[in-house]
Design a protein around this motif. Sequence first.
Motif, PDB file in Angstrom:
ATOM      1  N   ARG A   1       0.816  -1.215   0.000  1.00  0.00           N
ATOM      2  CA  ARG A   1       0.000   0.000   0.000  1.00  0.00           C
ATOM      3  C   ARG A   1       0.853   1.271   0.000  1.00  0.00           C
ATOM      4  NH1 ARG A   1      -5.278  -0.341   1.635  1.00  0.00           N
ATOM      5  NH2 ARG A   1      -5.088   1.718   2.625  1.00  0.00           N
ATOM      6  N   LEU A   2       2.008   1.230   0.642  1.00  0.00           N
ATOM      7  CA  LEU A   2       2.743   2.461   0.907  1.00  0.00           C
ATOM      8  C   LEU A   2       3.876   2.757  -0.075  1.00  0.00           C
ATOM      9  CD1 LEU A   2       3.034   2.226   4.816  1.00  0.00           C
ATOM     10  CD2 LEU A   2       1.397   3.549   3.474  1.00  0.00           C
ATOM     11  N   LEU A   3       4.462   1.728  -0.656  1.00  0.00           N
ATOM     12  CA  LEU A   3       5.648   1.940  -1.481  1.00  0.00           C
ATOM     13  C   LEU A   3       5.301   2.189  -2.936  1.00  0.00           C
ATOM     14  CD1 LEU A   3       8.285  -0.657  -0.209  1.00  0.00           C
ATOM     15  CD2 LEU A   3       8.205   1.806   0.224  1.00  0.00           C
ATOM     16  N   THR A   4       6.083   3.048  -3.563  1.00  0.00           N
ATOM     17  CA  THR A   4       6.016   3.251  -5.009  1.00  0.00           C
ATOM     18  C   THR A   4       7.135   2.456  -5.651  1.00  0.00           C
ATOM     19  OG1 THR A   4       5.130   5.479  -4.734  1.00  0.00           O
ATOM     20  CG2 THR A   4       6.137   4.957  -6.859  1.00  0.00           C
ATOM     21  N   ASP A   5       6.831   1.692  -6.672  1.00  0.00           N
ATOM     22  CA  ASP A   5       7.845   0.857  -7.305  1.00  0.00           C
ATOM     23  C   ASP A   5       8.801   1.718  -8.120  1.00  0.00           C
ATOM     24  OD1 ASP A   5       9.176  -1.450  -7.761  1.00  0.00           O
ATOM     25  OD2 ASP A   5       7.633  -2.416  -8.982  1.00  0.00           O
ATOM     26  N   SER A   6      10.012   1.222  -8.287  1.00  0.00           N
ATOM     27  CA  SER A   6      10.998   1.927  -9.109  1.00  0.00           C
ATOM     28  C   SER A   6      11.944   0.912  -9.726  1.00  0.00           C
ATOM     29  CB  SER A   6      11.788   2.933  -8.265  1.00  0.00           C
ATOM     30  OG  SER A   6      12.572   2.272  -7.280  1.00  0.00           O
ATOM     31  N   ARG A   7      12.546   1.297 -10.834  1.00  0.00           N
ATOM     32  CA  ARG A   7      13.526   0.454 -11.522  1.00  0.00           C
ATOM     33  C   ARG A   7      14.721   1.316 -11.908  1.00  0.00           C
ATOM     34  NH1 ARG A   7       8.518  -1.370 -13.081  1.00  0.00           N
ATOM     35  NH2 ARG A   7       8.204  -3.639 -13.062  1.00  0.00           N
ATOM     36  N   ALA A   8      15.774   0.666 -12.386  1.00  0.00           N
ATOM     37  CA  ALA A   8      16.937   1.417 -12.859  1.00  0.00           C
ATOM     38  C   ALA A   8      16.550   2.219 -14.093  1.00  0.00           C
ATOM     39  CB  ALA A   8      18.072   0.461 -13.208  1.00  0.00           C
ATOM     40  N   PRO A   9      17.110   3.428 -14.248  1.00  0.00           N
ATOM     41  CA  PRO A   9      16.776   4.266 -15.399  1.00  0.00           C
ATOM     42  C   PRO A   9      17.508   3.851 -16.672  1.00  0.00           C
ATOM     43  CG  PRO A   9      18.324   5.406 -13.995  1.00  0.00           C
ATOM     44  CD  PRO A   9      17.982   4.124 -13.292  1.00  0.00           C
ATOM     45  N   TYR A  10      18.102   2.687 -16.679  1.00  0.00           N
ATOM     46  CA  TYR A  10      18.722   2.147 -17.883  1.00  0.00           C
ATOM     47  C   TYR A  10      18.545   0.636 -17.839  1.00  0.00           C
ATOM     48  CZ  TYR A  10      22.435   1.280 -14.513  1.00  0.00           C
ATOM     49  OH  TYR A  10      23.123   0.881 -13.404  1.00  0.00           O
ATOM     50  N   GLU A  11      18.655  -0.003 -18.962  1.00  0.00           N
ATOM     51  CA  GLU A  11      18.371  -1.435 -19.050  1.00  0.00           C
ATOM     52  C   GLU A  11      19.488  -2.248 -18.413  1.00  0.00           C
ATOM     53  OE1 GLU A  11      17.402  -4.846 -22.416  1.00  0.00           O
ATOM     54  OE2 GLU A  11      17.316  -2.721 -22.924  1.00  0.00           O
ATOM     55  N   ARG A  12      19.111  -3.196 -17.555  1.00  0.00           N
ATOM     56  CA  ARG A  12      20.075  -4.107 -16.948  1.00  0.00           C
ATOM     57  C   ARG A  12      19.582  -5.532 -17.122  1.00  0.00           C
ATOM     58  NH1 ARG A  12      22.438  -2.806 -11.195  1.00  0.00           N
ATOM     59  NH2 ARG A  12      24.067  -4.119 -12.086  1.00  0.00           N
TER      60      ARG A  12
END
Length: 534
Positions: A190-201
């Motif tokens: 409920r609380l966290l916003t997902d994130s990923r690396a800003p470049y492809e890995r």
Amino acid sequence: MNVTTPANGSADRRAATLVMACLGVFVAYLPVTTVAVSLPAIQSALGATTAQLSWVQDAFVLPMAAFILTAGVVGDVHGRKKVFQAGLLFSAAGAALALCAQSVQVLWIGQALAGLGAATLLPTTLALISHAVPDHRERGKFIGLWATSLMAALAVGPIVAGVILDHVAWRWIYLLAIPVSLLATVFAARLLTDSRAPYERRLDWPGQISATVAVTALVYGVIEGGADAFTAPKVLTALAVAVVAGVAFVLAERRSDSPMLDLALFHSPAFTATTLVAMIAFLALIGFFFLLSLYFGMVQQLDTLQAGWRMLVVTACAILVGGPVGRLMHRVSARVLITGGLVVVSASLFSLTGVGADTSFVSLAWRLAPLGLGMGAVMTPMTATAVASVPHHLAGMAAAGNNAFRQLGGALGPAVLGALLTTRALDSFPAHLADAGMTGAAGQRLATAADQGGLSAVAGLDLGADTGRVMGALGEAFLDGLRLCLTVAGSLTLLAALVAVVLLRRPRSAGTGHTQVAASGGAAGAASVKVVEV
């Protein structure tokens, strides 16, 4: 290509991220001291040798060291929120299995699962903070609270274990982690916003496999060398495998277009310094907690709660100084804080060589308190400097790399210091038996039992009227080993202080005041890095 932008700066969102990150690192580190102070009870209940007890600790720490880098990559690729939740579930599963363990081997498996959960949580918690707080100055405050939560877990662990062991069996020390992990998983959704690396890995399988083999073989070789002999074929084979796998890891990372740990990060003096300091400091710290637990149980004959209150001196002092150090970071250089803290830790370790079987709590406390104060001064600037030494989009890799070497040191701590303790104590035990009047066939029988089963095997014998004399000799032999280990640990922390002095240099020009790693486009969209001073 998966690209996310930094969080929108919402105070509520940042606060939620901080709470979940702190809870995650608390869950990750709770088993460290909880299990450490319970080792005498575990040894008594399961009939474990000293080497097997080392593996109880290292079964947890090894996966942390071996899989942290991969966990960081998986979070970059598939989303850090998902990986964070997976880490919590691994922690709960490991605690549940350890709770049901009827043998030391099953306990190892439970510890390994919990360690895998910790390996998953550590890089993702820091990466979540870095994503939510892109400004490095504000991020330093958040990392200070993160480090305080880590130390809080180390502080709470012994007290929780002590209260539990006063009423029920040792296995119930694992109960707390289960509901906490499961509730945190629900709240994270409920609380966290997902994130990923800003470049492809991509996942770096050659790097992962070679790193896992190298770390496991190295720690296995050190533990078995201490329990048997460093010239034994299995030990020499393990150490040779560790060297070959380590070389293979370096070659794999140099050739990969999406490395798990880009070796160019080590061109940054700040990143190199904090990584080496993390590894050396945690080798001394985690190894010290392992030895201190055995000292309280085998020499001072304290119960777990009494041992827990004494260990609390270290962690409470670390927490006490952690907050002010986080605020001082913008006024006092990381070089001064880290070096000064390590010197204080070293002085504390050297002072502890004067303890004996009858050392009082007050006499012990004034030696332990500086250890906590020094570690509190090191933890926050060490972590913040490692993350700040690279640009924002590489913070996850930097955090994972720093944590990986920290946990490698943590895995080697019980192994190296446990091996030194066992070797020195067994060498001096016959002489102490003779001093206690245990000579002839009786003394030889006890010395043989110690050689074959370790010091714990002697403590488990029916000694009758000779119990007092034998236990006194056993305690003196243990103290001989402990003093050697404390001298080695103190020397290692001085070495870490020297590393900080040499490598944590001031930037060559005014600017942001920290070293950065600049990214340039690489093959297949991966980032290659070069280091610049700013």
